[in-house]
Design a protein around this motif. Structure first.
Motif, PDB file in Angstrom:
ATOM      1  N   TRP A  88      -5.274  -6.807   2.516  1.00 22.91           N
ATOM      2  CA  TRP A  88      -5.306  -5.610   3.364  1.00 22.91           C
ATOM      3  C   TRP A  88      -4.759  -5.917   4.752  1.00 22.91           C
ATOM      4  CZ3 TRP A  88      -5.319  -2.842  -0.408  1.00 22.91           C
ATOM      5  CH2 TRP A  88      -6.308  -2.779  -1.386  1.00 22.91           C
ATOM      6  N   ALA A 119      -5.190   1.440  -1.152  1.00 24.44           N
ATOM      7  CA  ALA A 119      -5.890   1.199   0.111  1.00 24.44           C
ATOM      8  C   ALA A 119      -6.531   2.478   0.633  1.00 24.44           C
ATOM      9  CB  ALA A 119      -4.919   0.628   1.143  1.00 24.44           C
ATOM     10  N   ILE A 144      -9.676  -3.205   5.201  1.00 23.66           N
ATOM     11  CA  ILE A 144      -8.995  -2.115   4.501  1.00 23.66           C
ATOM     12  C   ILE A 144      -8.916  -0.871   5.384  1.00 23.66           C
ATOM     13  CG2 ILE A 144     -11.018  -1.085   3.350  1.00 23.66           C
ATOM     14  CD1 ILE A 144      -9.248  -0.827   0.856  1.00 23.66           C
TER      15      ILE A 144
END
Length: 703
Positions: A88, A119, A144
């Protein structure tokens, strides 16, 4: 990585997980802009990230790149959360540094699109279900969420539109309900005496979520109507009063390894965001909402208190305006300053005011030492300084060959020009198409780095800024969102010191002679250490030199000004004149690896500057030089022993007292070993007095 992908294995083999982790850590270099991004894309970084995230895509899905993120998320239960956190982070940095028209090299966006959708879906799952603080999600929710934020605010149209569309689809059925809950939570967190620092991760994720939703047209008016801007103004005010302060290290300590954060000789790009994430994200949200508010008005109306009809709203607008203006100061992070500037652009303010810019602006208004004259078609003259133009906007300069050939570096020419009231070396007749008011705004920006532009002036000023090559001003006038990592355009006239611009120099600053060193200069025949400088910059920044130039005495016409300090100190002083910042000593490994004599040599120049600044009325230089010296002495007793005699000779008592205080406990040992013989009698008396004083203080405590 490539061997695993070509092996046909569905998942990363356990014996290669350590290697994958190391590869992910190395890929965090994507946080910095540079050519390495193109190499990563050539190696299909989006495909590799997706492979690590869900397994070998060629094995799982064949050669197709169109598959459903909802089905893929179910695969995550068997993957490593720590590895996902790195993915991420990498994805967010990729998005932050992609160009506006970027598309993957292979022309296929499927892998990147799936990564974006995964995501966004996972982040929304965390946000909607309140999983931001659960132990199972703690390591993943911040990376994230930040990745989605960077994608939503990405300069790349493809990435930002994909991320925003995905969030909008998820929010279609219950977005307003979620935002009601989100705003209520933030209002509770920042109301009364509650400190959001105690639940910093939850507060930060709420702000990131609100920042993402604030980019969606469907919800912008909704947030404004629910007093979202009032909330943000209150949060910003509390941040500026130091009531809230949440840094990256407060919330992501679980992700930090030995190589993360600030290294000894290198600052992390996170410095662009700064140490106060709450302030930064509040400004991000405000940047999206301000165009839809009734706060927008001209600066002139704010200062005249005629901006709005409602008294309460007027007070809020004025308070927010003052808060944003204070953030433009150099003490805040570049990211916060950029977003504050973006919001202020809706009030007609463009640029970043500074002390140097304020000082330099005086030379434009007073026309002192001007050497170029612009003539408008109506005969109105406009006098400027070639050294300023060459440093910031050389497009406005006439050709170098057309300047008067004779040098101004002689006493008689300077005296003659002063007596006749002109230093002009060139006159430029402007076309009738040149907008005089727009040119004045451009010159204000060149000299000060900051201008106020009314709505009806924006277009002509923007056109002229583009033609003059003032990219930073043009960018701000276009009201484009700040790009991640973009440095703040500060006042900097140091380009005028380059040898190629020597023809504009009109004075020489001469330092003390360096014993045993033969000095040569490529631009003149002087044999003493010196720097070719410009009177207008010296006049603007130093009260002593301004008085000297205007005194009418022979020294005021001299081309050479003797500065009674060493050349290292002179270079630092000139740097302050031209950039507004005194070079500082970085207390890193380079400093620690110096010998004491080398460190002493560095510090002596700051002691000299502190001494000179007293006589030249440079209080800012004096304080900065003292701070440098005192911070170094605190860390090294031996350095205090070496510097005290030098500081005494220059009567720098604050430095002497600090050095004496540092080494006073060693007085008996130094007395017995004979080391006191290396000190002057006055220094020995000071050390003895300080030792006695501290001893008595210690005895009184014991008693």
């Amino acid at each position: 990585m490539s061997e695993w992908c070509s092996s046909g294995s569905r998942k990363v083999p356990p014996d290669q997980m350590t290697l994958v982790k190391e590869a992910c850590q190395s890929a965090l270099m994507m946080r910095w802009a540079g050519i390495h991004h193109s190499y990563f894309w050539k190696l299909k970084v989006d495909r590799i990230l997706l492979d690590v995230l869900i397994g070998n895509t060629s094995t799982a899905f064949g050669n197709e790149i169109v598959f459903h993120p909802e089905d893929i998320i179910a695969e995550f239960s068997s993957s490593c959360i720590e590895i996902r956190s790195y993915i991420w982070n990498i994805l967010g940095y990729i998005a932050a540094h992609c160009a506006e028209d970027f598309l993957p090299y292979n022309g296929k966006s499927g892998y990147l699109e799936v990564l974006i959708n995964i995501a966004c879906l996972m982040a929304n799952e965390f946000w909607y279900n309140g999983k931001t603080c659960s132990s199972s999600n703690f390591c993943e929710v911040e990376p994230i969420s930040r990745a989605v934020l960077l994608m939503v605010f990405s300069p790349c149209k493809f990435i930002s539109s994909q991320a925003r569309n995905c969030i909008a689809k998820v929010a279609w059925t219950s977005g307003t309900e979620y935002l009601e809950k989100l705003l209520g939570s933030l209002m509770f967190n920042f109301s009364g005496d509650a400190s959001p620092v105690s639940y910093s991760l939850h507060t930060l994720i709420n702000l990131i979520s609100l920042a993402c939703y604030s980019t969606l047209p469907l919800y912008q008016q909704f947030i404004v109507q629910r007093k979202g801007i009032d909330l943000l103004a209150d949060i910003i005010r509390k941040c500026l009063k130091n009531e809230t302060h949440v840094s990256m290290s407060n919330i992501t300590s679980h992700l930090h390894g030995a190589s993360d954060g600030k290294l000894c000789c290198w600052s992390n790009i996170e410095d662009w965001v700064g140490g106060d994430l709450i302030l930064f994200h509040s400004l991000q949200i405000l940047s999206q909402l301000i165009p839809f508010s009734n706060f927008i008005c001209d600066y002139s109306k704010i200062i005249s208190r005629d901006s709005v009809t409602s008294n309460n709203l007027g007070v809020l607008v004025e308070s927010l305006f003052k808060s944003l203006s204070s953030i433009l100061d150099n003490t805040y992070s570049p990211g916060s300053r950029w977003y504050a500037q973006y919001v202020l652009s809706f009030f007609g303010l463009f640029g970043f005011p500074s002390k140097l810019g304020k000082r330099m602006g005086v030379s434009l208004t007073e026309n002192e030492l001007a050497d170029i004259q612009f003539l408008f078609t109506n005969g109105q003259p406009l006098r400027v300084h070639g050294s300023i133009l060459v440093a910031v906007c050389p497009y406005l300069l006439p050709p170098k060959d057309s300047f008067i050939k004779k040098s101004l570096l002689d006493c008689e020419s300077l005296k003659g020009n002063r007596q006749h009231g002109t230093n002009f070396r060139y006159e430029v007749k402007l076309s009738e198409r040149v907008d005089s008011s727009a040119l004045m705004k451009i010159l204000d920006y060149i000299y000060t780095g900051f201008i106020i532009v009314e709505d009806d002036e924006v277009k002509p000023v923007r056109i002229l800024a583009k033609r003059c090559g003032l990219n930073s001003l043009s960018y701000m006038l276009d009201k484009k969102l700040p790009e991640w990592g973009t440095p703040v355009p500060n006042c900097d006239f140091s380009h005028a010191l380059e040898p190629a611009e020597h023809h504009l120099s009109d004075t020489i600053l001469e330092a003390n002679e360096i014993t045993g060193v033969t000095w040569t200069c490529a631009m003149c025949v002087l044999t003493l250490p010196h720097i070719h400088a410009h009177r207008v910059i010296l006049w603007s920044n130093c009260g002593y030199l301004r008085a000297l130039f205007q005194s009418g005495m022979s020294e005021s016409y001299s081309a050479i000004i003797k500065v009674p300090i060493g050349f290292p100190a002179l270079t630092k002083l000139v740097a302050w004149f031209y950039t507004g910042e005194l070079p500082r000593i970085n207390l890193d490994c380079n400093w620690n690896n110096m010998t004491t004599n080398q460190q002493l040599h560095e510090l002596q120049s700051y002691v000299e500057l502190s001494w000179l600044a007293e006589f030249w009325l440079l209080e800012e230089v004096r304080e900065e030089a003292l701070n440098v010296v005192l911070s170094c002495l605190e860390l090294n007793q031996k350095l205090s022993m070496e510097i005290i005699n030098f500081a005494l000779e220059l009567h720098q008592w604050r430095i002497v007292e600090a050095a004496a205080s540092n080494i006073a406990p060693l007085y008996p040992k130094m007395r017995d070993s004979g080391d006191l013989e290396n000190f002057s009698e006055e220094a020995v008396d000071l050390l003895r007095s300080e030792y006695v004083r501290r001893s008595q203080k210690g005895f009184s405590k014991d008693g």
